[in-house]
Every structure is written in C-alpha cells, then in structure tokens.
Design a protein around this motif. Structure first.
Motif, PDB file in Angstrom:
ATOM      1  N   PHE A 192      71.986   5.954   1.761  1.00 17.53           N
ATOM      2  CA  PHE A 192      71.535   4.685   1.203  1.00 17.53           C
ATOM      3  C   PHE A 192      70.321   4.944   0.319  1.00 17.53           C
ATOM      4  O   PHE A 192      69.866   6.080   0.179  1.00 17.53           O
ATOM      5  CB  PHE A 192      71.195   3.711   2.333  1.00 17.53           C
ATOM      6  N   THR A 193      69.803   3.860  -0.283  1.00 12.88           N
ATOM      7  CA  THR A 193      68.630   3.997  -1.149  1.00 12.88           C
ATOM      8  C   THR A 193      67.436   3.187  -0.666  1.00 12.88           C
ATOM      9  O   THR A 193      66.338   3.355  -1.179  1.00 12.88           O
ATOM     10  CB  THR A 193      68.951   3.543  -2.577  1.00 12.88           C
ATOM     11  N   LEU A 229      66.204   8.594  -1.115  1.00  9.37           N
ATOM     12  CA  LEU A 229      67.308   8.983  -0.248  1.00  9.37           C
ATOM     13  C   LEU A 229      67.044   8.530   1.186  1.00  9.37           C
ATOM     14  O   LEU A 229      66.038   8.904   1.795  1.00  9.37           O
ATOM     15  CB  LEU A 229      67.510  10.495  -0.288  1.00  9.37           C
ATOM     16  N   VAL A 230      67.961   7.727   1.711  1.00 11.53           N
ATOM     17  CA  VAL A 230      67.814   7.121   3.031  1.00 11.53           C
ATOM     18  C   VAL A 230      69.071   7.430   3.844  1.00 11.53           C
ATOM     19  O   VAL A 230      70.186   7.246   3.352  1.00 11.53           O
ATOM     20  CB  VAL A 230      67.610   5.594   2.909  1.00 11.53           C
ATOM     21  N   SER A 231      68.891   7.881   5.067  1.00 13.19           N
ATOM     22  CA  SER A 231      70.041   8.247   5.889  1.00 13.19           C
ATOM     23  C   SER A 231      70.595   7.085   6.707  1.00 13.19           C
ATOM     24  O   SER A 231      71.742   7.107   7.130  1.00 13.19           O
ATOM     25  CB  SER A 231      69.666   9.392   6.835  1.00 13.19           C
ATOM     26  N   GLY A 232      69.765   6.075   6.959  1.00 13.96           N
ATOM     27  CA  GLY A 232      70.201   4.983   7.819  1.00 13.96           C
ATOM     28  C   GLY A 232      70.051   5.310   9.296  1.00 13.96           C
ATOM     29  O   GLY A 232      70.593   4.620  10.152  1.00 13.96           O
ATOM     30  N   HIS A 233      69.284   6.369   9.612  1.00 16.19           N
ATOM     31  CA  HIS A 233      69.008   6.750  10.993  1.00 16.19           C
ATOM     32  C   HIS A 233      67.541   6.439  11.294  1.00 16.19           C
ATOM     33  O   HIS A 233      66.640   7.054  10.725  1.00 16.19           O
ATOM     34  CB  HIS A 233      69.295   8.229  11.219  1.00 16.19           C
ATOM     35  N   VAL A 234      67.313   5.473  12.156  1.00 13.91           N
ATOM     36  CA  VAL A 234      65.962   5.010  12.457  1.00 13.91           C
ATOM     37  C   VAL A 234      65.208   6.091  13.238  1.00 13.91           C
ATOM     38  O   VAL A 234      65.688   6.595  14.252  1.00 13.91           O
ATOM     39  CB  VAL A 234      66.007   3.691  13.254  1.00 13.91           C
ATOM     40  N   ASP A 235      64.020   6.463  12.735  1.00 12.80           N
ATOM     41  CA  ASP A 235      63.222   7.523  13.357  1.00 12.80           C
ATOM     42  C   ASP A 235      62.269   7.006  14.427  1.00 12.80           C
ATOM     43  O   ASP A 235      61.818   7.768  15.279  1.00 12.80           O
ATOM     44  CB  ASP A 235      62.406   8.256  12.293  1.00 12.80           C
ATOM     45  N   GLY A 236      61.945   5.731  14.362  1.00 14.38           N
ATOM     46  CA  GLY A 236      61.025   5.178  15.341  1.00 14.38           C
ATOM     47  C   GLY A 236      60.800   3.703  15.089  1.00 14.38           C
ATOM     48  O   GLY A 236      61.160   3.171  14.033  1.00 14.38           O
ATOM     49  N   ASN A 283      62.601  -1.701   8.103  1.00  8.66           N
ATOM     50  CA  ASN A 283      63.735  -2.629   8.259  1.00  8.66           C
ATOM     51  C   ASN A 283      64.731  -2.501   7.111  1.00  8.66           C
ATOM     52  O   ASN A 283      65.266  -3.493   6.618  1.00  8.66           O
ATOM     53  CB  ASN A 283      63.249  -4.066   8.399  1.00  8.66           C
ATOM     54  N   GLY A 284      64.943  -1.244   6.681  1.00  3.67           N
ATOM     55  CA  GLY A 284      65.936  -0.981   5.649  1.00  3.67           C
ATOM     56  C   GLY A 284      65.429  -1.014   4.235  1.00  3.67           C
ATOM     57  O   GLY A 284      66.173  -0.710   3.303  1.00  3.67           O
ATOM     58  N   VAL A 285      64.162  -1.366   4.032  1.00  2.00           N
ATOM     59  CA  VAL A 285      63.597  -1.518   2.695  1.00  2.00           C
ATOM     60  C   VAL A 285      62.795  -0.275   2.314  1.00  2.00           C
ATOM     61  O   VAL A 285      61.876   0.125   3.035  1.00  2.00           O
ATOM     62  CB  VAL A 285      62.685  -2.759   2.615  1.00  2.00           C
ATOM     63  N   SER A 286      63.119   0.322   1.167  1.00  2.00           N
ATOM     64  CA  SER A 286      62.375   1.468   0.651  1.00  2.00           C
ATOM     65  C   SER A 286      61.031   1.003   0.109  1.00  2.00           C
ATOM     66  O   SER A 286      60.966   0.165  -0.790  1.00  2.00           O
ATOM     67  CB  SER A 286      63.172   2.156  -0.466  1.00  2.00           C
ATOM     68  N   GLU A 337      62.101   4.554   9.057  1.00  3.43           N
ATOM     69  CA  GLU A 337      62.722   5.835   8.745  1.00  3.43           C
ATOM     70  C   GLU A 337      61.820   6.583   7.782  1.00  3.43           C
ATOM     71  O   GLU A 337      61.405   6.031   6.759  1.00  3.43           O
ATOM     72  CB  GLU A 337      64.110   5.671   8.126  1.00  3.43           C
ATOM     73  N   VAL A 338      61.499   7.829   8.112  1.00  5.57           N
ATOM     74  CA  VAL A 338      60.633   8.630   7.252  1.00  5.57           C
ATOM     75  C   VAL A 338      61.461   9.249   6.133  1.00  5.57           C
ATOM     76  O   VAL A 338      62.689   9.231   6.150  1.00  5.57           O
ATOM     77  CB  VAL A 338      59.911   9.736   8.055  1.00  5.57           C
ATOM     78  N   ASP A 339      60.756   9.813   5.149  1.00 10.04           N
ATOM     79  CA  ASP A 339      61.411  10.420   4.007  1.00 10.04           C
ATOM     80  C   ASP A 339      62.280  11.605   4.435  1.00 10.04           C
ATOM     81  O   ASP A 339      61.839  12.484   5.177  1.00 10.04           O
ATOM     82  CB  ASP A 339      60.362  10.881   2.994  1.00 10.04           C
ATOM     83  N   LEU A 340      63.518  11.619   3.960  1.00  6.48           N
ATOM     84  CA  LEU A 340      64.478  12.648   4.340  1.00  6.48           C
ATOM     85  C   LEU A 340      64.010  14.050   3.943  1.00  6.48           C
ATOM     86  O   LEU A 340      64.105  15.004   4.719  1.00  6.48           O
ATOM     87  CB  LEU A 340      65.828  12.344   3.684  1.00  6.48           C
TER      88      LEU A 340
END
Length: 203
Positions: free
Chosen positions: A2-3, A96-103, A144-147, A188-191
């Motif tokens: 995702f972005t 670049l966003v994976s969609g995997h929540v890190d915390g 919450n999904g927002v870059s 989510e942190v930067d990939l």
C-alpha cells in the motif's frame, strides 16, 4: 503493498464473533468496489485484510484473534480508513506500506496549531519504546493507515514521542479528524528503516 494514501472512508456495519476472531462487514461508497475481486487485499485502519465476500456497496472479511490483539479499531462498528492494494503502475503518493501493524500508540495531544493560516493540526503520539529506532525526523510513519511525516521525535523512559503535522485535507478525507487525547492508534514504521536496522544489527 500500500501507499498510506486513503482512498475512501468506510463504515464497519457489523462485527460478529467467528471462531476466536470476528466476521466484519464494511460498507463503502458507491463504485469503490468496481475493480475489487474476491481475495483482494484492502487495508482497514492500516491493517491488511482479505475481502471474502463482495456486494455492490460492501465487503466482508474474517479477522483473527492475533490481528485483533495487535490492532485497534477493528472490533466494533464505526468509521474506518480504507486503501486498496497498490498496483505496479500506480503513483506512490505516500510511501511503501506493508499493511502490517507494528504497534499501538496513544494520542498524547491533538489540537489546531495556533496562528497557522492553513489550519493545520499538531498530532502528538506516544509510540511504543521498541519502535523508537525506526522513527526519525522527516521520516515516514503510518497512523491508522495514513502515511504521515514525522516532524519531531523525543525519547522517554517508556515511549517515543512523535510530533506530526496534519493538514486540513487529511482531516477531511480520513478518520484522523475524529481522534482525541487518549485514543489508541495503529502504527506502522517505515519499511526501509526496518530492513536497514535489521542489516545493521547483523554487522
């Protein structure tokens, strides 16, 4: 992939127990699902999920107990940020966003910036301490999904404090405008930062 650019705000209309997890039905704007097929990925509040049922204006998904334990905002009815999976020929408007929540972080402060002609807001988040190595000035973070762009970081004994500037457009087109002090948020942190840290630890 995702972005972090939200493409719609949907509504979780129902959340029913299924096994140890939940079965969710999410209502979406007209036409949003026209290019979505069964099995496609859609990020909800920053968490990548699989569409298991489709109608004209809604999709369903099953969310596991593990995902529920690692995220917030996916266990009850309410507004949610949505993003369909990235195509290879799409613009990368966020990062670049994976969609995997890190915390899960906590909103420490959220208010309009004084004397700001553009009407921007300051969002201050207490991120889990273990995410601190991946958070940097002018780096990227997903809330919450927002870059979003990190404007300041400050480490404490128990957390990493992150300041973010939110422009009116983002408030109007995502669920971030509903946040208040004390709310929990998916992070989510930067990939790329994650892989760099991993490589450095192996040197």
């Amino acid at each position: 992939m995702f972005t972090g650019i939200i493409t719609a705000v949907g509504q979780i209309k129902s959340a029913q127990v299924k096994g140890d997890g939940l079965h969710l039905v999410v209502e979406v704007p007209d036409g949003y699902l026209d290019d979505v097929a069964l099995g496609d990925s859609i990020a909800i509040q920053g968490a990548c999920m699989t569409a298991t049922q489709l109608t004209k204006n809604s999709f369903a998904l099953d969310i596991s107990r593990e995902s529920l334990n690692k995220t917030v905002g996916l266990d009850k009815v309410g507004a949610v940020n949505l993003e369909k999976a990235l195509r290879l020929n799409d613009r990368l408007g966020g990062h670049l966003v994976s969609g995997h929540v890190d915390g899960v972080g906590k909103v420490a402060h959220f208010s309009q910036v004084a004397n700001d002609a553009y009407g921007s807001w300051l969002l201050r988040i207490e991120a889990p301490k273990e995410l601190a190595p991946f958070l940097a000035y002018k780096g990227s973070i997903v809330v919450n999904g927002v870059s979003l762009t990190v404007n300041k970081t400050e480490d404490s004994l128990t957390a990493c404090i992150v300041d973010i500037n939110i422009i009116p457009h983002t408030l109007q087109n995502t669920t971030l405008g509903n946040l208040k002090q004390g709310d929990a948020v998916n992070l989510e942190v930067d990939l790329i930062a994650r892989y760099v840290a991993r490589m450095l630890n192996k040197l």
